[in-house]
Design an enzyme around this catalytic site. Structure first.
Site, mmCIF file in Angstrom:
data_model
loop_
_atom_site.group_PDB
_atom_site.id
_atom_site.type_symbol
_atom_site.label_atom_id
_atom_site.label_comp_id
_atom_site.label_asym_id
_atom_site.label_seq_id
_atom_site.Cartn_x
_atom_site.Cartn_y
_atom_site.Cartn_z
ATOM 1 N N GLU A 98 0.841 -1.200 0.000
ATOM 2 C CA GLU A 98 0.000 0.000 0.000
ATOM 3 C C GLU A 98 0.875 1.248 0.000
ATOM 4 O OE1 GLU A 98 -2.383 1.508 -0.852
ATOM 5 O OE2 GLU A 98 -4.066 1.462 0.533
ATOM 6 N N ASP A 102 -3.716 6.107 6.466
ATOM 7 C CA ASP A 102 -4.204 7.331 7.078
ATOM 8 C C ASP A 102 -5.096 6.914 8.257
ATOM 9 O OD1 ASP A 102 -4.839 9.989 7.435
ATOM 10 O OD2 ASP A 102 -6.212 10.128 5.762
ATOM 11 N N LYS A 130 0.795 7.634 8.370
ATOM 12 C CA LYS A 130 0.452 8.834 9.153
ATOM 13 C C LYS A 130 -0.108 8.358 10.478
ATOM 14 C CE LYS A 130 -1.382 11.509 5.271
ATOM 15 N NZ LYS A 130 -2.507 12.365 4.873
ATOM 16 N N VAL A 152 0.177 14.401 1.228
ATOM 17 C CA VAL A 152 1.393 14.053 0.513
ATOM 18 C C VAL A 152 1.066 13.564 -0.899
ATOM 19 C CG1 VAL A 152 3.372 12.483 0.567
ATOM 20 C CG2 VAL A 152 2.501 13.457 2.694
HETATM 21 P P1 IMP Z 1 -7.299 5.354 4.981
HETATM 22 O O1 IMP Z 1 -8.360 4.373 4.629
HETATM 23 O O2 IMP Z 1 -7.848 6.560 5.666
HETATM 24 O O3 IMP Z 1 -6.157 4.737 5.739
HETATM 25 O O4 IMP Z 1 -6.756 5.954 3.629
HETATM 26 C C1 IMP Z 1 -5.863 5.293 2.863
HETATM 27 C C2 IMP Z 1 -5.909 5.798 1.439
HETATM 28 O O5 IMP Z 1 -6.194 7.199 1.353
HETATM 29 C C3 IMP Z 1 -4.552 5.632 0.811
HETATM 30 O O6 IMP Z 1 -4.443 4.384 0.189
HETATM 31 C C4 IMP Z 1 -4.490 6.785 -0.164
HETATM 32 O O7 IMP Z 1 -5.029 6.356 -1.400
HETATM 33 C C5 IMP Z 1 -5.364 7.852 0.424
HETATM 34 N N1 IMP Z 1 -4.571 8.883 1.134
HETATM 35 C C6 IMP Z 1 -4.477 9.079 2.474
HETATM 36 N N2 IMP Z 1 -3.673 10.088 2.771
HETATM 37 C C7 IMP Z 1 -3.201 10.567 1.596
HETATM 38 C C8 IMP Z 1 -2.277 11.625 1.249
HETATM 39 O O8 IMP Z 1 -1.686 12.335 2.078
HETATM 40 N N3 IMP Z 1 -2.048 11.786 -0.075
HETATM 41 C C9 IMP Z 1 -2.656 11.031 -1.036
HETATM 42 N N4 IMP Z 1 -3.502 10.025 -0.753
HETATM 43 C C10 IMP Z 1 -3.784 9.794 0.552
HETATM 44 MG MG MG Z 2 -4.168 3.764 -1.722
#
Ligand code: IMP
Ligand code: MG
Length: 179
Positions: A98, A102, A130, A152
């Protein structure tokens, strides 16, 4: 207005860390069957392409796409499969590759979804983490860089479809990123 606030990681730093991750993963290989690297479209493709070439041993690749942010920068929380794997993973040693964690929702969903298909083992490798943003716990086996809460782009990651081809990781200005 320039959207880019600063360079987070230069190409040399990324390449060095990807090499180290590849070496670590190489040591964990079972040896009796190829590792199946499951790269999550589209953000992780560039990282995965570099990572698999740093792994000494047999590696196969497959791809999966899940909905996450779309063109927006705020997680909706809901995850669904947009493109499934081409092959069965039953009995396989799987490594989810991955780009960034986030909230953790995407990976939590993926882990549950893939575990239900009875792989022999399943591990997670993310380029970026993060940590401060985590909302759900996910066991991550390999982390490239722990980074602060910022938006980012570059090295596969996008904002509104742009920057994926930028070779460095960049932080965008918060004002430039509209949810
Ligand atoms: P989560 O489900 O909140 O953990 O989000 C994960 C997904 O969100 C990642 O696979 C990215 O595609 C997108 N994402 C989260 N933060 C960023 C960022 O800072 N830049 C670009 N894509 C992000
Ligand atoms: Mg992704």
């Amino acid at each position: 207005m320039d959207e880019v606030e600063r360079v987070l990681l230069r190409r040399e730093a990324i390449a060095k860390r990807v090499q180290e991750l590849g070496a670590e993963i190489s040591e964990s290989l079972s040896g009796d069957q190829p590792l199946l690297a499951v790269s999550i479209l589209r953000g992780a493709v560039i990282f995965a392409a570099d990572l698999v070439r740093e792994i000494q041993g047999m590696v196969e690749m497959d791809f999966m796409a899940v909905s996450s942010y779309g063109d927006s920068s705020v997680s909706s929380g809901a995850v669904r499969v947009l493109k499934d794997l081409d092959e069965s993973i039953e009995g396989r040693d799987v490594l989810i590759v991955e780009d960034i964690i986030d909230t953790g929702r995407t990976l939590k969903f993926l882990l549950q979804n893939l575990k239900a298909r009875k792989p022999r083992s399943i591990q997670i490798c993310t380029l970026l983490d993060k940590v401060d943003r985590r909302e759900v716990e996910v066991p991550v086996d390999y982390v490239g860089f722990r980074i602060p809460d910022a938006f980012v782009v570059g090295y596969g990651l996008h904002y509104a479809g742009r920057y994926r081809n930028h070779p460095e990781l960049l932080v965008l200005r918060a004002e430039a990123v509209t949810p």
